[in-house]
Every structure is written in structure tokens, then in C-alpha cells.
Scaffold this motif. Structure first.
Motif, mmCIF file in Angstrom:
data_model
loop_
_atom_site.group_PDB
_atom_site.id
_atom_site.type_symbol
_atom_site.label_atom_id
_atom_site.label_comp_id
_atom_site.label_asym_id
_atom_site.label_seq_id
_atom_site.Cartn_x
_atom_site.Cartn_y
_atom_site.Cartn_z
ATOM 1 N N ASP A 24 0.818 -1.209 0.000
ATOM 2 C CA ASP A 24 0.000 0.000 0.000
ATOM 3 C C ASP A 24 0.854 1.263 0.000
ATOM 4 O OD1 ASP A 24 1.023 -0.435 2.468
ATOM 5 O OD2 ASP A 24 -0.839 -0.097 3.577
ATOM 6 N N ALA A 25 2.101 1.124 -0.442
ATOM 7 C CA ALA A 25 2.974 2.290 -0.676
ATOM 8 C C ALA A 25 3.147 3.184 0.552
ATOM 9 C CB ALA A 25 2.446 3.115 -1.861
ATOM 10 N N ASP A 26 3.331 2.542 1.702
ATOM 11 C CA ASP A 26 3.552 3.368 2.895
ATOM 12 C C ASP A 26 4.802 2.971 3.689
ATOM 13 O OD1 ASP A 26 2.749 0.981 3.994
ATOM 14 O OD2 ASP A 26 1.153 1.818 5.243
ATOM 15 N N HIS A 27 5.547 1.985 3.216
ATOM 16 C CA HIS A 27 6.626 1.451 4.063
ATOM 17 C C HIS A 27 7.706 2.506 4.362
ATOM 18 C CE1 HIS A 27 8.786 -1.548 6.207
ATOM 19 N NE2 HIS A 27 9.844 -1.504 5.406
ATOM 20 N N GLY A 28 8.106 3.252 3.342
ATOM 21 C CA GLY A 28 9.121 4.292 3.560
ATOM 22 C C GLY A 28 8.647 5.338 4.550
ATOM 23 N N GLY A 29 7.432 5.806 4.372
ATOM 24 C CA GLY A 29 6.867 6.826 5.267
ATOM 25 C C GLY A 29 6.692 6.289 6.680
ATOM 26 N N ASN A 30 6.231 5.045 6.773
ATOM 27 C CA ASN A 30 6.067 4.432 8.101
ATOM 28 C C ASN A 30 7.383 4.451 8.868
ATOM 29 O OD1 ASN A 30 3.382 3.766 7.851
ATOM 30 N ND2 ASN A 30 3.741 1.658 7.186
ATOM 31 N N LEU A 31 8.441 3.987 8.211
ATOM 32 C CA LEU A 31 9.726 3.892 8.913
ATOM 33 C C LEU A 31 10.353 5.265 9.155
ATOM 34 C CD1 LEU A 31 11.498 0.678 7.646
ATOM 35 C CD2 LEU A 31 9.935 1.018 9.548
ATOM 36 N N ARG A 32 10.171 6.179 8.204
ATOM 37 C CA ARG A 32 10.736 7.514 8.412
ATOM 38 C C ARG A 32 10.103 8.160 9.643
ATOM 39 N NH1 ARG A 32 8.396 11.562 7.852
ATOM 40 N NH2 ARG A 32 7.301 11.033 5.942
ATOM 41 N N ARG A 33 8.779 8.052 9.733
ATOM 42 C CA ARG A 33 8.064 8.614 10.886
ATOM 43 C C ARG A 33 8.533 7.947 12.183
ATOM 44 N NH1 ARG A 33 3.664 7.683 8.636
ATOM 45 N NH2 ARG A 33 3.006 6.003 9.984
ATOM 46 N N GLY A 34 8.636 6.635 12.144
ATOM 47 C CA GLY A 34 9.041 5.889 13.336
ATOM 48 C C GLY A 34 10.445 6.247 13.788
ATOM 49 N N PHE A 35 11.393 6.258 12.858
ATOM 50 C CA PHE A 35 12.784 6.522 13.245
ATOM 51 C C PHE A 35 13.015 8.003 13.578
ATOM 52 C CE2 PHE A 35 13.634 2.225 11.825
ATOM 53 C CZ PHE A 35 14.573 1.817 12.762
ATOM 54 N N ALA A 36 12.211 8.889 13.004
ATOM 55 C CA ALA A 36 12.306 10.304 13.393
ATOM 56 C C ALA A 36 11.905 10.441 14.859
ATOM 57 C CB ALA A 36 11.409 11.162 12.502
ATOM 58 N N ALA A 37 10.885 9.702 15.258
ATOM 59 C CA ALA A 37 10.447 9.731 16.668
ATOM 60 C C ALA A 37 11.517 9.133 17.575
ATOM 61 C CB ALA A 37 9.132 8.975 16.827
ATOM 62 N N VAL A 38 12.197 8.100 17.091
ATOM 63 C CA VAL A 38 13.278 7.481 17.870
ATOM 64 C C VAL A 38 14.402 8.491 18.087
ATOM 65 C CG1 VAL A 38 15.120 5.745 17.756
ATOM 66 C CG2 VAL A 38 12.769 5.109 17.155
ATOM 67 N N THR A 39 14.808 9.170 17.028
ATOM 68 C CA THR A 39 15.880 10.160 17.125
ATOM 69 C C THR A 39 15.524 11.260 18.114
ATOM 70 O OG1 THR A 39 16.301 9.763 14.795
ATOM 71 C CG2 THR A 39 17.385 11.663 15.745
ATOM 72 N N GLU A 40 14.276 11.713 18.023
ATOM 73 C CA GLU A 40 13.792 12.775 18.910
ATOM 74 C C GLU A 40 13.838 12.322 20.367
ATOM 75 O OE1 GLU A 40 9.550 14.633 18.946
ATOM 76 O OE2 GLU A 40 10.365 14.730 16.893
ATOM 77 N N ALA A 41 13.375 11.100 20.607
ATOM 78 C CA ALA A 41 13.335 10.575 21.974
ATOM 79 C C ALA A 41 14.755 10.418 22.526
ATOM 80 C CB ALA A 41 12.609 9.234 22.003
ATOM 81 N N LEU A 42 15.670 9.955 21.686
ATOM 82 C CA LEU A 42 17.049 9.741 22.147
ATOM 83 C C LEU A 42 17.721 11.066 22.500
ATOM 84 C CD1 LEU A 42 18.310 6.919 19.780
ATOM 85 C CD2 LEU A 42 17.899 6.787 22.241
ATOM 86 N N ALA A 43 17.397 12.096 21.736
ATOM 87 C CA ALA A 43 17.969 13.416 22.020
ATOM 88 C C ALA A 43 17.449 13.939 23.353
ATOM 89 C CB ALA A 43 17.619 14.377 20.892
ATOM 90 N N ALA A 44 16.203 13.613 23.678
ATOM 91 C CA ALA A 44 15.585 14.126 24.901
ATOM 92 C C ALA A 44 15.959 13.309 26.137
ATOM 93 C CB ALA A 44 14.066 14.146 24.736
ATOM 94 N N GLU A 45 16.099 11.982 25.963
ATOM 95 C CA GLU A 45 16.203 11.112 27.146
ATOM 96 C C GLU A 45 17.620 10.672 27.496
ATOM 97 O OE1 GLU A 45 13.568 7.846 26.339
ATOM 98 O OE2 GLU A 45 11.884 9.214 26.071
ATOM 99 N N GLN A 46 18.459 10.463 26.509
ATOM 100 C CA GLN A 46 19.811 9.956 26.720
ATOM 101 C C GLN A 46 19.875 8.746 27.644
ATOM 102 O OE1 GLN A 46 22.274 13.454 27.576
ATOM 103 N NE2 GLN A 46 21.991 13.932 25.421
ATOM 104 N N PRO A 47 19.440 7.590 27.149
ATOM 105 C CA PRO A 47 19.442 6.366 27.944
ATOM 106 C C PRO A 47 20.855 5.963 28.369
ATOM 107 C CG PRO A 47 18.447 6.016 25.769
ATOM 108 C CD PRO A 47 19.008 7.374 25.769
ATOM 109 N N ALA A 48 20.923 5.182 29.468
ATOM 110 C CA ALA A 48 22.213 4.875 30.084
ATOM 111 C C ALA A 48 22.951 3.708 29.431
ATOM 112 C CB ALA A 48 22.002 4.579 31.570
ATOM 113 N N THR A 49 22.211 2.779 28.848
ATOM 114 C CA THR A 49 22.854 1.575 28.306
ATOM 115 C C THR A 49 22.357 1.302 26.876
ATOM 116 O OG1 THR A 49 21.072 0.170 29.120
ATOM 117 C CG2 THR A 49 22.969 0.483 30.584
ATOM 118 N N PRO A 50 23.124 0.503 26.108
ATOM 119 C CA PRO A 50 22.655 0.108 24.769
ATOM 120 C C PRO A 50 21.295 -0.597 24.835
ATOM 121 C CG PRO A 50 24.976 -0.459 25.040
ATOM 122 C CD PRO A 50 24.501 0.016 26.378
ATOM 123 N N GLY A 51 21.108 -1.411 25.863
ATOM 124 C CA GLY A 51 19.825 -2.111 26.004
ATOM 125 C C GLY A 51 18.666 -1.137 26.127
#
Ligand code: ADP
Ligand code: MG
Length: 188
Positions: A24-51
Motif C-alpha cells: 500500500d505504498a507506505d513502508h518508507g513513510g512508516n519507517l521515516r516517521r518511526g525513526f524520526a520519533a526514535v531520534t527525537e526521543a534519544l535526544a531528549a532522554e539519553q538512555p544509560a545503556t545500549p539495552g
């Protein structure tokens, strides 16, 4: 995760094009949206471990990606993070071990097996390759994605097409190969 987000953003159109004839032609958009949210969260939270990085990223993907790939990639990352526990520094061997458990969880969640023309066809070879090197993992994932082309899709939207899914590369296998290419670039 940052490299994954950058690769997904760069390849968004190609992933969506792969999802056009058999999805249904959404895979690129789905992942871009998802990983953009991941990047944003990582910038805000700075987790302590790789896990923690991976479990948090997985949670984001589940909540931000509407398609099937959200829960599947979310499970992949969350289960990898969980398997790593609070190890402060993760070796390639430990990552391969953790990913192996996580890929099994993805297979269980989606009810798919290797050869069904899904992301698993890239993920299983990637994990095997990772036991050798990051470059081998990326190469094996790319090979696995290419190998979905002659296969008939047995799971997900593409399976609705039956034999007409033959001759197309699975978009999820292509994105899995992309994520391992990103990993090889930063860790290899
Ligand atoms: P949707 O199919 O809901 O539009 P996406 O387009 O984001 O979601 O993702 C499609 C990809 O998800 C497929 O190319 C395939 O690799 C993967 N996928 C779909 N269903 C399954 C499943 N049951 N098991 C494993 N992978 C799956
Ligand atoms: Mg889709």
C-alpha cells in the motif's frame, strides 16, 4: 539508531516504491516517521545503556508506526534490548546473540518463517552474518532481501496477491538490509 534514521530518511522513496506493486505504498513513510520519533526521543532522554536505547526505540516504533512493520520492528528492537539487559558495552557476539532471540520473537509475532518473503528473509541471514562481522551481516541481509524477489509472499499484505507477488523484492526485507547497512557503517 541515529544512523538507521538517516539511512531510512535517505531511502524513504525507494522503500515506498517497493511497497507500491505488492502493498500500500507506505513502508518508507512508516519507517521515516518511526525513526524520526526514535531520534527525537534519544535526544531528549539519553538512555544509560545500549539495552535501554533499543527498548526505548522499539517502544517508539510501536507507538508511531501504523503499519505491520511498527509492531514487528518494535518487537525486534525491544527484545534485543531486553536480551542485552544492562550490559554497559555490547560486543558484536553479544549483539548477535540478543538479535537471534529477537528475530525469533518477530517470527512468532507475525507467524512467518524464512522463505515467506518478509523481513525475516533478511533478518535471519543478518544475524548469522553478524557472528562473523558487521560487514558480513550487512552483506547477508542484502542477499536475503534480493532472494525474496523470486518468492511468493506468504505473510502480510503482499500475500493477498498470491502468485502476482512473485518477482518483487519485499519492502520489509529491503528495510532490514538497510538497517544492517547502517549498523555496519557505524560499528563495523
Ligand atoms: P503494512 O503492510 O501494514 O502496510 P509496512 O508496509 O510498513 O506495513 O510493512 C510491510 C512489511 O512488513 C512487509 O514487506 C514485510 O516485510 C513485513 N511483514 C508484514 N507482515 C509480516 C509478518 N506477518 N511477518 C513478518 N513480516 C511481515
Ligand atoms: Mg505497507
Amino acid at each position: 539508531m541515529t544512523a538507521c534514521a538517516a539511512y531510512v530518511e535517505r531511502e524513504e522513496d525507494r522503500l515506498t516504491e517497493l511497497d507500491s506493486p505488492i502493498g500500500d505504498a507506505d513502508h518508507g513513510g512508516n519507517l521515516r516517521r518511526g525513526f524520526a520519533a526514535v531520534t527525537e526521543a534519544l535526544a531528549a532522554e539519553q538512555p544509560a545503556t545500549p539495552g535501554e536505547v533499543l527498548t526505548g526505540a522499539g517502544r517508539r516504533l510501536v507507538s508511531k508506526v501504523g503499519g505491520a512493520s511498527g509492531p514487528l520492528y518494535g518487537t525486534l528492537l525491544r527484545r534485543t534490548g531486553k536480551a542485552l539487559g544492562d550490559t554497559p558495552q555490547v560486543s558484536r557476539e553479544e549483539l548477535a546473540e540478543a538479535l537471534a532471540t529477537a528475530v525469533d520473537a518477530v517470527a512468532q509475532l507475525g507467524g512467518a518463517r524464512q522463505g515467506d518473503a518478509t523481513m525475516l528473509d533478511a533478518l535471519y541471514p543478518a544475524v548469522e552474518g553478524l557472528r562473523t562481522s558487521y560487514a558480513a551481516a550487512a552483506e547477508a541481509a542484502e542477499g536475503g532481501a534480493a532472494a525474496t524477489e523470486p518468492l511468493q509472499a506468504r505473510k502480510g499484505r503482499a500475500s493477498y496477491l498470491g502468485e502476482r507477488s512473485i518477482g518483487h523484492r519485499d519492502p520489509g526485507a529491503a528495510s532490514s538490509a538497510l538497517l544492517f547497512a547502517a549498523l555496519a557503517e557505524v560499528a563495523g
